[in-house]
Write a protein that holds these residues in place. Structure first.
Motif, PDB file in Angstrom:
ATOM      1  N   MET A   1       1.011  -1.169   0.611  1.00 58.54           N
ATOM      2  CA  MET A   1      -0.008  -0.537  -0.168  1.00 58.54           C
ATOM      3  C   MET A   1       0.595   0.498   0.129  1.00 58.54           C
ATOM      4  O   MET A   1       0.420   1.774  -0.242  1.00 58.54           O
ATOM      5  CB  MET A   1      -0.804  -0.344   1.070  1.00 58.54           C
ATOM      6  N   ILE A   2       2.227   1.232   0.619  1.00 60.51           N
ATOM      7  CA  ILE A   2       2.805   2.292   0.905  1.00 60.51           C
ATOM      8  C   ILE A   2       3.781   2.038  -0.298  1.00 60.51           C
ATOM      9  O   ILE A   2       3.798   4.033  -0.976  1.00 60.51           O
ATOM     10  CB  ILE A   2       3.833   1.914   1.851  1.00 60.51           C
ATOM     11  N   SER A   3       4.311   1.325  -0.784  1.00 64.11           N
ATOM     12  CA  SER A   3       4.611   1.679  -2.219  1.00 64.11           C
ATOM     13  C   SER A   3       4.256   2.306  -3.757  1.00 64.11           C
ATOM     14  O   SER A   3       4.447   2.763  -4.137  1.00 64.11           O
ATOM     15  CB  SER A   3       4.716  -0.063  -2.587  1.00 64.11           C
ATOM     16  N   ILE A   4       2.309   1.942  -3.089  1.00 57.14           N
ATOM     17  CA  ILE A   4       1.558   2.526  -3.987  1.00 57.14           C
ATOM     18  C   ILE A   4       1.024   3.877  -4.109  1.00 57.14           C
ATOM     19  O   ILE A   4       1.797   4.705  -4.782  1.00 57.14           O
ATOM     20  CB  ILE A   4       0.793   1.620  -4.312  1.00 57.14           C
ATOM     21  N   VAL A   5       1.788   4.274  -2.761  1.00 61.23           N
ATOM     22  CA  VAL A   5       0.906   6.090  -2.103  1.00 61.23           C
ATOM     23  C   VAL A   5       2.435   6.638  -2.838  1.00 61.23           C
ATOM     24  O   VAL A   5       2.786   7.185  -3.917  1.00 61.23           O
ATOM     25  CB  VAL A   5       0.918   5.586  -0.743  1.00 61.23           C
ATOM     26  N   MET A   6       3.382   5.956  -3.030  1.00 65.66           N
ATOM     27  CA  MET A   6       4.427   7.090  -2.744  1.00 65.66           C
ATOM     28  C   MET A   6       4.730   6.640  -4.442  1.00 65.66           C
ATOM     29  O   MET A   6       5.065   7.833  -4.802  1.00 65.66           O
ATOM     30  CB  MET A   6       6.204   5.535  -2.592  1.00 65.66           C
ATOM     31  N   SER A   7       4.528   5.926  -5.385  1.00 71.18           N
ATOM     32  CA  SER A   7       4.827   5.631  -6.888  1.00 71.18           C
ATOM     33  C   SER A   7       3.865   6.412  -6.902  1.00 71.18           C
ATOM     34  O   SER A   7       4.489   7.679  -8.063  1.00 71.18           O
ATOM     35  CB  SER A   7       4.529   4.413  -7.148  1.00 71.18           C
ATOM     36  N   VAL A   8       2.733   6.666  -6.880  1.00 74.62           N
ATOM     37  CA  VAL A   8       1.586   7.774  -6.892  1.00 74.62           C
ATOM     38  C   VAL A   8       2.349   9.438  -7.191  1.00 74.62           C
ATOM     39  O   VAL A   8       1.827  10.095  -7.835  1.00 74.62           O
ATOM     40  CB  VAL A   8       0.390   7.821  -6.613  1.00 74.62           C
ATOM     41  N   LEU A   9       2.891   9.532  -5.735  1.00 75.08           N
ATOM     42  CA  LEU A   9       2.794  10.907  -5.276  1.00 75.08           C
ATOM     43  C   LEU A   9       4.292  11.304  -6.393  1.00 75.08           C
ATOM     44  O   LEU A   9       4.573  12.012  -6.752  1.00 75.08           O
ATOM     45  CB  LEU A   9       3.724  11.162  -3.704  1.00 75.08           C
ATOM     46  N   VAL A  10       5.464  10.153  -6.425  1.00 75.40           N
ATOM     47  CA  VAL A  10       6.166  10.147  -7.213  1.00 75.40           C
ATOM     48  C   VAL A  10       5.926  10.691  -8.887  1.00 75.40           C
ATOM     49  O   VAL A  10       6.514  11.515  -9.473  1.00 75.40           O
ATOM     50  CB  VAL A  10       7.205   9.192  -7.599  1.00 75.40           C
ATOM     51  N   LEU A  11       4.989  10.066  -9.161  1.00 74.63           N
ATOM     52  CA  LEU A  11       4.632   9.678 -10.782  1.00 74.63           C
ATOM     53  C   LEU A  11       4.257  12.122  -9.937  1.00 74.63           C
ATOM     54  O   LEU A  11       4.024  12.722 -11.228  1.00 74.63           O
ATOM     55  CB  LEU A  11       3.479   9.030 -11.085  1.00 74.63           C
ATOM     56  N   LEU A  12       3.653  12.108  -9.398  1.00 79.62           N
ATOM     57  CA  LEU A  12       2.242  13.071  -9.288  1.00 79.62           C
ATOM     58  C   LEU A  12       3.143  14.458  -9.835  1.00 79.62           C
ATOM     59  O   LEU A  12       3.388  15.770 -10.130  1.00 79.62           O
ATOM     60  CB  LEU A  12       1.508  13.535  -8.101  1.00 79.62           C
ATOM     61  N   GLY A  13       4.461  14.476  -8.496  1.00 80.16           N
ATOM     62  CA  GLY A  13       5.355  14.842  -8.223  1.00 80.16           C
ATOM     63  C   GLY A  13       6.285  15.508  -9.695  1.00 80.16           C
ATOM     64  O   GLY A  13       6.201  16.835 -10.099  1.00 80.16           O
ATOM     65  N   LEU A  14       6.570  14.035 -10.320  1.00 79.89           N
ATOM     66  CA  LEU A  14       7.251  14.762 -11.846  1.00 79.89           C
ATOM     67  C   LEU A  14       6.035  15.235 -12.500  1.00 79.89           C
ATOM     68  O   LEU A  14       6.619  16.558 -13.326  1.00 79.89           O
ATOM     69  CB  LEU A  14       7.189  13.536 -12.236  1.00 79.89           C
ATOM     70  N   ALA A  15       4.988  15.378 -12.583  1.00 79.77           N
ATOM     71  CA  ALA A  15       3.711  15.385 -13.885  1.00 79.77           C
ATOM     72  C   ALA A  15       4.152  17.326 -13.182  1.00 79.77           C
ATOM     73  O   ALA A  15       4.253  18.063 -13.729  1.00 79.77           O
ATOM     74  CB  ALA A  15       3.027  15.204 -13.033  1.00 79.77           C
ATOM     75  N   VAL A  16       4.207  17.494 -12.158  1.00 80.70           N
ATOM     76  CA  VAL A  16       4.202  19.303 -11.420  1.00 80.70           C
ATOM     77  C   VAL A  16       5.319  19.542 -12.063  1.00 80.70           C
ATOM     78  O   VAL A  16       5.772  21.183 -13.095  1.00 80.70           O
ATOM     79  CB  VAL A  16       3.753  18.925  -9.911  1.00 80.70           C
ATOM     80  N   LEU A  17       6.401  19.028 -11.852  1.00 85.59           N
ATOM     81  CA  LEU A  17       7.753  19.070 -12.592  1.00 85.59           C
ATOM     82  C   LEU A  17       8.225  19.682 -13.504  1.00 85.59           C
ATOM     83  O   LEU A  17       8.424  20.328 -14.265  1.00 85.59           O
ATOM     84  CB  LEU A  17       8.906  17.918 -11.743  1.00 85.59           C
ATOM     85  N   PHE A  18       7.485  18.686 -14.490  1.00 88.40           N
ATOM     86  CA  PHE A  18       7.884  18.506 -15.813  1.00 88.40           C
ATOM     87  C   PHE A  18       6.677  19.708 -16.198  1.00 88.40           C
ATOM     88  O   PHE A  18       6.939  20.673 -17.292  1.00 88.40           O
ATOM     89  CB  PHE A  18       7.471  16.723 -16.167  1.00 88.40           C
ATOM     90  N   GLY A  19       5.081  19.917 -15.469  1.00 90.26           N
ATOM     91  CA  GLY A  19       4.155  20.916 -15.955  1.00 90.26           C
ATOM     92  C   GLY A  19       5.343  22.103 -16.020  1.00 90.26           C
ATOM     93  O   GLY A  19       4.744  23.372 -16.709  1.00 90.26           O
ATOM     94  N   LEU A  20       5.834  22.621 -14.802  1.00 90.77           N
ATOM     95  CA  LEU A  20       6.331  23.567 -14.518  1.00 90.77           C
ATOM     96  C   LEU A  20       7.137  23.929 -15.522  1.00 90.77           C
ATOM     97  O   LEU A  20       7.613  25.049 -16.117  1.00 90.77           O
ATOM     98  CB  LEU A  20       6.696  23.546 -13.039  1.00 90.77           C
ATOM     99  N   ILE A  21       7.966  22.998 -16.004  1.00 92.12           N
ATOM    100  CA  ILE A  21       9.241  23.745 -16.466  1.00 92.12           C
ATOM    101  C   ILE A  21       8.710  23.593 -18.365  1.00 92.12           C
ATOM    102  O   ILE A  21       9.448  24.823 -19.211  1.00 92.12           O
ATOM    103  CB  ILE A  21       9.871  22.067 -16.777  1.00 92.12           C
ATOM    104  N   LEU A  22       7.112  23.002 -18.644  1.00 88.54           N
ATOM    105  CA  LEU A  22       6.795  22.905 -19.826  1.00 88.54           C
ATOM    106  C   LEU A  22       6.410  24.931 -19.997  1.00 88.54           C
ATOM    107  O   LEU A  22       6.021  25.488 -20.790  1.00 88.54           O
ATOM    108  CB  LEU A  22       5.903  22.233 -20.166  1.00 88.54           C
ATOM    109  N   GLY A  23       5.464  24.963 -18.545  1.00 85.32           N
ATOM    110  CA  GLY A  23       4.931  26.687 -18.741  1.00 85.32           C
ATOM    111  C   GLY A  23       6.115  27.086 -18.435  1.00 85.32           C
ATOM    112  O   GLY A  23       6.041  28.618 -19.615  1.00 85.32           O
ATOM    113  N   PHE A  24       7.404  27.341 -18.190  1.00 82.62           N
ATOM    114  CA  PHE A  24       8.271  27.857 -17.762  1.00 82.62           C
ATOM    115  C   PHE A  24       9.098  28.284 -19.616  1.00 82.62           C
ATOM    116  O   PHE A  24       8.868  29.564 -19.702  1.00 82.62           O
ATOM    117  CB  PHE A  24       9.414  27.396 -16.845  1.00 82.62           C
TER     118      PHE A  24
END
Lengths: 862, 200, 358
Positions: free
Chosen positions: B1-24
């Motif tokens: 369960m923890i791992s699923i949450v972690m992976s989701v969070l990591v992916l979310l973080g990546l999505a936000v990061l790349f979104g920011l990069i793209l936006g910038f």
């Protein structure tokens, strides 16, 4: 002896120079016809300065240089100009170009010429011009104008003068023989160059396969005043290339895109130096040069001192041309020369060699195989390019990559093609690619210009359309204005209304007279029994016509009269106001009398009121008289002045409304103060009178200004008379109402004081009646106007309704205030509520005023 | 369960990061205008001839950018089509319909003796390459003429000729070497050297 | 006589593609001699077999392309490929292995790409790599150059060799009891599979290592051929020298660190396909880099890959793989190793920039 460096690559093709060096330089026979090309150099072609049929002398200038980057051409022999036009010229394309053809007379008659006794006496510029005028250009192959090369800017400091005697191309021996036979002349030429250039170092670069020439030069420099090095360089093609020779002798590379002078070097061909010497020493223009005629296709390979313009056929003939043993004719060397197929091509200033090659000597190449990227070409390239890469890119037309691989630094020396094991015509690929790139660039430039011109044209057309549109619009406006003016003029007769009326009256009387006369005539006709029936009928008709005319004239007079009285309305209003003021005055006086009789308190107040009213009355009267005068003036003279007045009128109207409100408030305060017996009664009364004075002046002003506006036409002519009527009626109604209210308030005041006044009651009744009457007439007028479906009318109606609303609100305000006074007097607990409601009403009032204002301004804009 | 949450969070973080990069980067490296139209316009030959059905080269460039076929430019020929195909990464098409032949560059010449000075050609010329005034003889500025043909039709006396640009020494260009394939056609198995073409 | 119109230059060096190929073939002769001397007729038979197959296949391909067959066959390129391939294959490789390798080299690696000059990979190496992966057992049919006793060497007779190549090797073993196997290991094999022994111990224990002299001799033959080609200016010294020095340097470094685990530089230099690669494979102009600097980079890359695979990889030798990998990089290397042209401060490199359009 200088140190010799080396350049990258290079090849050792079979030299084949010995064939043509066996015999000394011979003089080529004088041909019957000389064809002298006008362009024998790089740069602008010269322009013929002789005509067909002209007799020219040897050395006479026949073509003028065009611009700085050009040299003149001279007649190589005496004779007659027979043609100026296209003739085959030595060029790889084999295409013709403009030549001057001279039929030689065999006299070889020189034009007067003499050398410079002391060239050092001339300035550099003069000397360079002299060299240019003698038609000298580089004789090594490219034909670069020598004067341009010598004319150096101040930023070029020349250390080294290099004389290019390498002659690295196989077969060619023209320079070799020239050096062998004219070494001292060459040294003399170097003397001239050195005088011009003042180099610190002079090097003659010569390949070590010309030992005799080296010896001759070394002997010749013995007596020279400059220190000249004869440096023999190893025989390696293409050591005679300018840049390669510079690298060989100095180990300096001429930077990409630069010229040797950028690195302090000037390089001149040995043949050019010789030509300079001939020009300086004998004043001879460049009209001949040494040409090697060699190859297996000639019997006697040899060098010839040849006149410029001599056809190749004459030269080949002199060398023993074996036509059947010649498969290709090459102009220049075997490495960089080009083939020709027309023997009538003439020798030019840059023609150094003609090779008549047999098929065994230069077999046709095998078909090209695929490139195996063996890299041989790279090893021999003197410019250190990657020929095989260039080949790929040139072949696949990837020109940008070819350029990135420095295609344009290729000197087309042919070393790569020479070594290519696959027989690929590499140089031809590069030449094609270069011309294709240049053409592309030119097309690009041309299309850019075309785009600019197209866009400029479009913009211009667009601008023209817009200008036309604005002009049309302006014209339409002008026309509309003119139309309006015309209408105005038509509506407002230039004559005074009285005069107009007079005129109409005169017309009527004239018509009447006419009718009477006709009637008399008719009566006479009827009385005469012998008159024919037709005559009677005619007379009857005439009479009827005249009667009709009379009727029309009378109608015109009648219809004119209401139009005439329109401006009077305002005056009437003012009259009413003046009358009102005097009535009030009288009323006040009466009240004063009453008060005095009953010795009531507030006599002083009444006295002041009377005084104020007196003032009001007088001002109203004054306004009335003013207005009536002014109205007459404006109506009759200046219709245009009504335009600015419209705005003023509206402002004034608003000012009137505001002043009225203020006055009412002040009156209300005054009455309240009176009721309470306050101390500041006098002040209040003063302010009330002031305000009322202001109001009346404002009203007067408004009326004065609005009067001409209301008579002004607004597109349709018919409602123009109704509108002022309506407004007047409305105003009258409003005034009546106000009066009524005032009377009511007075009555109330009195009733509070328990002093019923019968006179006042009667007055109220009268006023009520008046209000009803005016209101009724107003409504009637309004109905009649609104029945006309007109935008203008709608607007007027809207304005009217807004005004009505304003008035209603005002009256409401008044009433509310009165009620408040009453309540306060009665110490009623609802005082607070009433105050709030009064405030609300006052905001409503402001809103109504605002709406009216807006409406007016919007009308202004229209 | 923890791992699923972690992976989701990591992916979310990546999505936000790349979104920011793209936006910038979309703000930082914003390219104003529509460069593709300029690029297409740069490839078109600018004859402004209207043979593509557009009033000039730029409108056609805009239209190509909006998806019109690239093969409607006869003056540009196959080379332009290839360049456009290369730029837009689309298929190379054959030149449209009736203009399938190789374009020969021409320029207009006015037979000046016949010119009546009607100015019709001047109005028709898209690049202002014709000089003249009413009732005066007109002439073409050869260097500016794009060879678009548009002046020929309006001429009431038919005195305009479209002549191919003459080849002379100054504009002559080296031929590309013969295609090896064609040379090979001449080689026969007997190994004989082929006759080299004679250019006359 | 009509005058032909043709672009300059009007003279050409007589050395043609066929001459270059012929010279390279001549340079392989010492190797052929050495291999035959030490390993018997097998190599010679392979060379002939491979050449016949290669020329036949090439002829068929040219025919299919409607090109003049003799004209093209005369460029000797197919012959050279066949010879190099045959020299690289084990002397006793069965005929079908040779045939497969040649087929792959000529058809797949060369003609499918468009024939001579168009192939991105070295055909011989593609053929070799394919059979090495496909037939690992047959590809170890190296006979020991010396017999197992180590006292003398004896090679099979011509007929016996033919039998091995075209028939069954079991028969030969029965008739020739002194040969117990044709799958003799090469020194690199031996070093690779040394079963926990140190290099030093392998040297002392292994018969194969005792006979390493024969491999030195064969390498010397390659070297002689290569020097001949450099002398004849068929190729420059850049690629061979770089390959050899890089290999020596790397192996010397590792040998200095741990002599027990890593073979000494001499072994790397003289056994396996090092010399073949240095003088006949990385010098193949078609599939290698173009400029001199590019050749240096290319050869160094090959050397590094060879050492890595030899030392840590699964295969005892890795020239084919190393060369093919570097072939892939050649266009890229070319882009970044343009020479500095005359008059320029720095060489251009990489893709043309927009500014170059003019």
């Amino acid at each position: 002896m200088g140190k010799v460096f080396s350049f990258h690559g290079g090849i050792h093709p079979p030299e084949n120079k010995h064939q043509s060096t066996q015999l000394p330089i011979a003089t080529a026979p004088l041909p019957k016809l000389l064809h002298i090309p006008l362009q024998q150099h790089i740069g602008a072609a010269s322009k013929a300065c002789v005509k067909i049929g002209d007799k020219v002398l040897k050395g006479q200038r026949i073509g003028d240089a065009q611009g700085d980057f050009s040299v003149p051409v001279h007649a190589s022999s005496s004779g007659i100009v027979t043609a100026i036009g296209n003739h085959a010229v030595p060029h790889p394309s084999g295409m013709p170009a403009t030549c001057i053809s001279i039929e030689t007379d065999g006299q070889e008659q020189w034009i007067a010429h003499s050398g410079l006794a002391d060239f050092t006496a001339l300035s550099s510029a003069e000397l360079i011009d002299y060299i240019r005028d003698r038609g000298i250009c580089g004789m090594g192959g490219a034909g670069f104008p020598t004067a341009v090369k010598l004319h150096l800017g101040d930023h070029h400091i020349i250390n080294t003068l290099i004389i290019n005697a390498a002659e690295c191309e196989p077969y060619i021996s023209a320079d070799d023989l020239l050096m062998r036979e004219h070494a001292e002349h060459i040294i003399a030429g170097i003397d001239v160059l050195q005088h011009l250039i003042k180099a610190s170092h002079i090097i003659i670069g010569i390949e070590d396969n010309k030992p005799q020439a080296i010896r001759a030069l070394e002997t010749a420099i013995a007596g020279c005043r400059y220190n000249i090095d004869v440096v023999s360089v190893p025989t390696k093609y293409p050591s005679g290339g300018e840049k390669q020779l510079i690298q060989l002798l100095t180990n300096i590379e001429v930077p990409h895109g630069g010229i040797p002078a950028d690195v302090g070097i000037v390089c001149q061909n040995v043949g050019t130096v010789y030509a300079i010497h001939r020009a300086i020493a004998y004043g001879e223009s460049l009209i001949s040069r040494v040409v090697t005629v060699t190859g297996d296709g000639v019997n006697k390979p040899q060098n010839f001192e040849t006149l410029i313009g001599t056809p190749f056929s004459a030269l080949l003939e002199a060398a023993g041309y074996l036509q059947n043993n010649t498969s290709r004719l090459i102009v220049g060397g075997p490495m960089m020369g080009y083939t020709i197929d027309d023997l009538e091509i003439p020798v030019s200033k840059t023609t150094n060699c003609i090779i008549a090659a047999s098929p065994q000597e230069m077999p046709a190449p095998d078909p090209a195989l695929a490139c195996i990227r063996c890299g041989q070409c790279e090893q021999v390239c003197p410019v250190q390019l990657l020929p095989q890469q260039l080949h790929w890119y040139a072949k696949s037309q990837e020109y940008d990559k070819a350029q990135q691989h420095n295609l344009f630094d290729c000197i087309e020396c042919g070393a790569c093609s020479f070594v290519c094991p696959s027989n690929i015509p590499l140089v031809q690929y590069y030449r094609h690619a270069k011309t294709a790139i240049k053409e592309e660039a030119q097309d690009k430039r041309k299309s850019d210009i075309a785009r600019q011109r197209f866009e400029a044209k479009q913009m211009r057309e667009q601008r023209a359309i817009e200008e036309k549109a604005t002009k049309r619009k302006a014209r339409a406006e002008q026309a509309a204005k003119a139309q309006a003016e015309k209408q105005k003029v038509a509506q407002q007769p230039p004559l005074d209304s009285a005069e107009q009326q007079q005129l109409l009256k005169q017309q009527v009387s004239a018509e009447k007279l006419n009718v009477e006369q006709l009637q008399q005539q008719f009566a006479v006709l009827q009385t005469q029994s012998n008159t024919e029936a037709s005559a009677i009928q005619l007379g009857d008709l005439q009479l009827k016509k005249a009667q009709l005319n009379l009727q029309r004239a009378e109608q015109a007079l009648l219809s004119y009269q209401p139009a005439d009285c329109a401006p009077d309305i305002d005056i009437k209003k003012l009259k009413v106001a003046a009358a009102m003021a005097s009535t009030k005055l009288k009323k006040a006086q009466r009240a004063l009398k009453n008060a005095q009789e009953k010795s009531q308190p507030g006599i002083e107040l009444l006295t002041t009121t009377i005084l104020a009213l007196e003032k009001t009355a007088s001002s109203a009267n004054a306004a009335y008289s003013d207005a009536s005068n002014h109205c007459l003036a404006t109506c009759s003279t200046n219709p245009v002045s009504t335009e600015p007045a419209t705005g003023d009128a509206k402002k004034l109207k608003i000012a009137v409304a505001i002043a009225r409100t203020k006055l009412k408030r002040a009156q209300a305060q005054l009455s309240k103060a009176t009721a309470e017996g306050a101390d500041n009664l006098a002040e209040l009364a003063q302010s009330v009178t002031d305000l009322s004075a202001k109001l009346s002046t404002a009203e007067a002003a408004f009326k004065v200004t609005s009067a001409p506006i209301q008579t002004q036409p607004t597109g349709d002519s018919h409602p123009s008379r109704d509108q002022p009527d309506l407004k007047t009626l409305k105003t009258m109604a409003a005034i009546a109402r106000t009066k009524l209210k005032k009377a009511h308030s007075q009555l109330e005041k009195l009733s509070v004081e328990d002093q019923p006044d019968h006179q006042l009651l009667a007055e109220i009744a009268r006023l009520e009646e008046k209000v009803l009457k005016t209101q009724a007439s107003y409504l009637q007028a309004k109905d009649s106007i609104s029945s006309q479906p007109d935008a203008e009318q709608n607007k007027a109606a809207k304005q009217a309704s807004l005004e009505e609303h304003l008035q209603k609100t005002l009256s409401l305000f008044d009433r509310a205030q009165q009620a408040l006074q009453k309540a306060e007097a009665n110490k009623s607990p609802a005082v607070e509520k009433m105050r709030i409601s009064i405030e609300k009403i006052s905001t409503k009032l402001a809103a109504a005023e605002h709406a009216l204002q807006q409406h007016n301004s919007s009308q202004d804009q229209e | 369960m923890i791992s699923i949450v972690m992976s989701v969070l990591v992916l979310l973080g990546l999505a936000v990061l790349f979104g920011l990069i793209l936006g910038f980067s979309s703000i930082k490296f914003h390219v104003a205008g529509n460069p593709i139209v300029d690029q297409i316009d740069g490839i078109l030959p600018q004859t402004q001839c209207g043979q593509c059905g557009h009033p000039g080269c730029r409108p056609y460039a805009e239209s190509i950018a909006n998806g019109e076929a690239i093969n409607k430019c006869p003056p540009g020929g196959q080379a332009t089509i290839e360049a456009l195909a290369d730029l837009l990464d689309v298929e190379v098409l054959e030149l449209d319909g009736e203009h399938a032949d190789i374009p020969i560059k021409t320029v207009a010449y006015i037979r000046e003796d016949e010119c009546i000075g009607c100015t019709k050609c001047i109005q028709a010329c898209p690049v202002d390459a014709i000089l003249g005034a009413a009732k005066q003889m007109h002439t073409v500025i050869i260097d500016e003429c794009t060879g678009c043909d548009l002046c020929v039709a309006p001429c009431p006396v038919d005195c305009i000729d479209m002549l191919p640009i003459a080849s002379n020494i100054t504009n002559w260009k080296w031929q590309a070497p013969a295609d090896p394939q064609q040379v090979f056609q001449q080689i026969i198995a007997t190994d004989k050297r082929p006759e080299v073409e004679l250019q006359s | 006589m009509p005058h032909i119109r043709i672009s300059s230059p009007h003279v050409q060096r007589p050395t043609k593609t066929a001459d270059i190929m012929r010279l390279v073939i001549i340079a392989t002769l010492p190797v052929l001699f050495g291999m035959t001397f030490f390993c018997g007729w097998g190599t010679l038979i392979n060379v002939v077999l491979a050449s016949v197959i290669a020329i036949s296949l090439e002829a068929i391909c040219i025919k299919l392309r409607h090109r003049p067959v003799l004209f093209y066959l005369r460029d000797n390129s197919a012959l050279l490929t066949a010879i190099l391939l045959a020299l690289a294959l084990p002397p006793f490789a069965p005929w079908w292995v040779t045939a497969t390798a040649v087929f792959v080299a000529i058809i797949i690696a060369k003609q499918i790409y468009g024939g001579l000059g168009q192939n991105p990979f070295n055909p011989a190496m593609v053929g070799y790599a394919l059979v090495l992966i496909s037939f690992p057992v047959e590809m170890t049919r190296w006979t020991a150059p010396f017999d197992l006793s180590g006292n003398s060497w004896e090679v099979l007779g011509f007929a016996d060799t033919l039998t091995v190549i075209f028939g069954s090797w079991q028969e030969i073993i029965q008739t020739h009891p002194y040969i117990d196997s044709f799958t003799g290991a090469t020194p690199l094999d031996t070093l690779k599979h040394r079963n926990g022994l140190t290099v030093e111990e392998v040297w002392q224990s292994s018969q194969v290592m005792a006979n390493v002299g024969a491999w030195y001799a064969v390498s010397l033959c390659y070297f002689v051929g290569g020097i001949f080609l450099i002398y004849r200016k068929i190729y420059t010294w850049h690629a061979p020298l770089t390959l050899l020095t890089t290999l020596v340097l790397i192996s010397a470094v590792f040998f200095a660190i741990d002599p027990d685990s890593y073979a000494d530089p001499l072994i790397h230099l003289t056994t396996g396909a090092t010399m073949l690669g240095a003088f006949f494979i990385v010098t193949d102009p078609v599939s290698s880099a173009t400029s001199n600097r590019g050749k240096v980079v290319f050869a160094a890359g090959v050397a590094i890959l060879v050492y890595i695979v030899r030392t840590w990889g699964n295969y005892p030798d890795a020239l084919a793989f190393a060369v093919m990998l570097m072939n892939l990089c050649a266009p890229f290397i070319d882009q970044y190793t343009q020479p500095r042209s005359y008059g320029y401060k720095n060489p251009n490199s990489g893709q043309p920039s927009k500014e170059n359009h003019s």
